[in-house]
Scaffold this active site. Structure first.
Site, mmCIF file in Angstrom:
data_model
loop_
_atom_site.group_PDB
_atom_site.id
_atom_site.type_symbol
_atom_site.label_atom_id
_atom_site.label_comp_id
_atom_site.label_asym_id
_atom_site.label_seq_id
_atom_site.Cartn_x
_atom_site.Cartn_y
_atom_site.Cartn_z
ATOM 1 N N SER A 189 0.795 -1.041 0.233
ATOM 2 C CA SER A 189 -0.083 0.150 -0.030
ATOM 3 C C SER A 189 0.926 1.138 -0.171
ATOM 4 C CB SER A 189 -0.835 0.043 1.206
ATOM 5 O OG SER A 189 -1.860 -1.204 1.193
ATOM 6 N N LYS A 222 -6.644 1.430 -3.384
ATOM 7 C CA LYS A 222 -6.403 0.879 -2.069
ATOM 8 C C LYS A 222 -6.820 2.179 -0.989
ATOM 9 C CE LYS A 222 -5.156 -1.577 1.201
ATOM 10 N NZ LYS A 222 -3.965 -2.268 1.276
ATOM 11 N N LYS A 258 -0.593 4.845 8.381
ATOM 12 C CA LYS A 258 0.255 5.216 7.048
ATOM 13 C C LYS A 258 -0.910 5.255 5.762
ATOM 14 C CE LYS A 258 1.473 2.028 4.454
ATOM 15 N NZ LYS A 258 1.958 0.880 3.778
#
Length: 318
Positions: free
Chosen positions: A129, A203, A271
């Site tokens: 990701s 994503k 994150k």
């Protein structure tokens, strides 16, 4: 994911190879007995994913900074490379699934990185990701070197990795994504999203929706606790109504049982949600604060369902 018959796919490849404007020959058809796979990232998910590829008959080489992590894969037949560059020199397709975008940049674009060793016509597939902009940068550098790059982050957690049922969001050249399908089908279902970076954008959107859903579930359970309800009964009562969701099915019972085993690290959710900051997403910002609270409490390596611990603390529940 779209699938072509073998004859149809061959026609696509021949027509693509015949395009004299393409500097890079289209990759050879994937064959488990011939196509060499490289893999970087053998954590909770990565080790399960590459195990499926080994089981499908592919020759696999792995790279890890900690060689102790490779022992199980070596018993399954994996070879070991001493650097990302060496791994690329031994591979036709290199997959990466690592902790963060700084690792991705170093592993793929560094002086000893994958692209420095990949043979022209080779393919990189980053399943981390990461940032859409970095995916576009990697794609541009790969094309400059007459190679190919696909960004293909995944959703489904360690359970999806173990079962080979991950959702895979792919960005890059559509023909390359199609070409990869014989390998990718071993780890999940691919949805082609568009040009380079599109998989990563997909994503991030997935994480925004999933995190907000998870926070709502955690708050609902804590509210039920404070109201004196049986939380197991509460889950049973609401799961088939409008509040029911895949998040509830995956995490509801774990939250009630205070089972915070990692299915996806909380620190990674921080994150991922941080990458949504380029747009005005107030719900994502609130979710990020709560997951950041988990990390501040020393729980960054726990599963994302542990966000309920922050909400419990806010409500004076130990």
């Amino acid at each position: 994911m779209f699938y072509q018959s073998s004859s149809s796919l061959t026609q696509i490849l021949h027509s693509f190879c015949g395009n004299t404007e393409m500097e890079t020959p289209y990759p050879k058809l994937i064959d488990p007995s011939k196509t060499r796979i490289g893999w970087i990232g053998i954590g909770i998910m990565g080790s399960a994913m590459v195990s499926h590829i080994i089981a499908a008959g592919y020759s696999v080489t792995v790279y890890a900074r900690d060689l102790r992590k490779t022992k199980d894969l070596q018993t399954k037949g994996a070879r070991i490379a001493n650097s990302p560059k060496e791994l690329a020199e031994m591979s036709d397709v290199v997959f990466t699934i690592v902790g963060n975008f700084n690792d991705v940049r170093s592993l793929l674009l560094g002086d000893d990185g994958v692209l420095s060793g990949l043979t022209p016509g080779g393919v990189t597939v980053d399943m981390t990701s990461s940032k859409p902009g970095l995916a576009r940068e990697i794609h541009a550098e790969a094309r400059r070197r007459n190679c190919w790059a696909v960004d293909a982050p995944v959703s489904g957690g360690d359970a999806g990795a173990r079962e080979g049922t991950l959702g895979i969001f792919a960005g890059g050249d559509s023909e390359i994504v199609e070409w990869l399908s014989p390998v990718m089908k071993n780890i999940g279902t691919v949805t082609y999203m568009g040009e380079a970076g599109s998989g990563q954008s997909c994503k991030i959107g997935n994480q925004i929706a999933g995190a907000s859903n998870l926070v709502g579930l955690a708050e609902g359970i804590v509210f039920a606790e404070k109201a004196g309800l049986d939380t197991v009964k509460w889950l049973e009562a609401v799961k088939d109504g409008a509040a029911g969701s895949a998040v509830m099915r995956l995490f509801g019972e774990m939250i009630v049982k205070r089972d915070y085993r990692a299915t996806g690290f909380a620190e990674y959710m921080v994150k991922d949600l941080g990458m949504a900051a380029e747009a005005a997403m107030p719900g994502a910002a609130l979710s990020k604060q709560l997951f950041t609270g988990m990390v501040a409490n020393g729980d960054g390596k726990l599963g994302i369902q542990g966000v309920v611990s922050v909400i419990r603390r806010l409500n004076g529940i130990s």
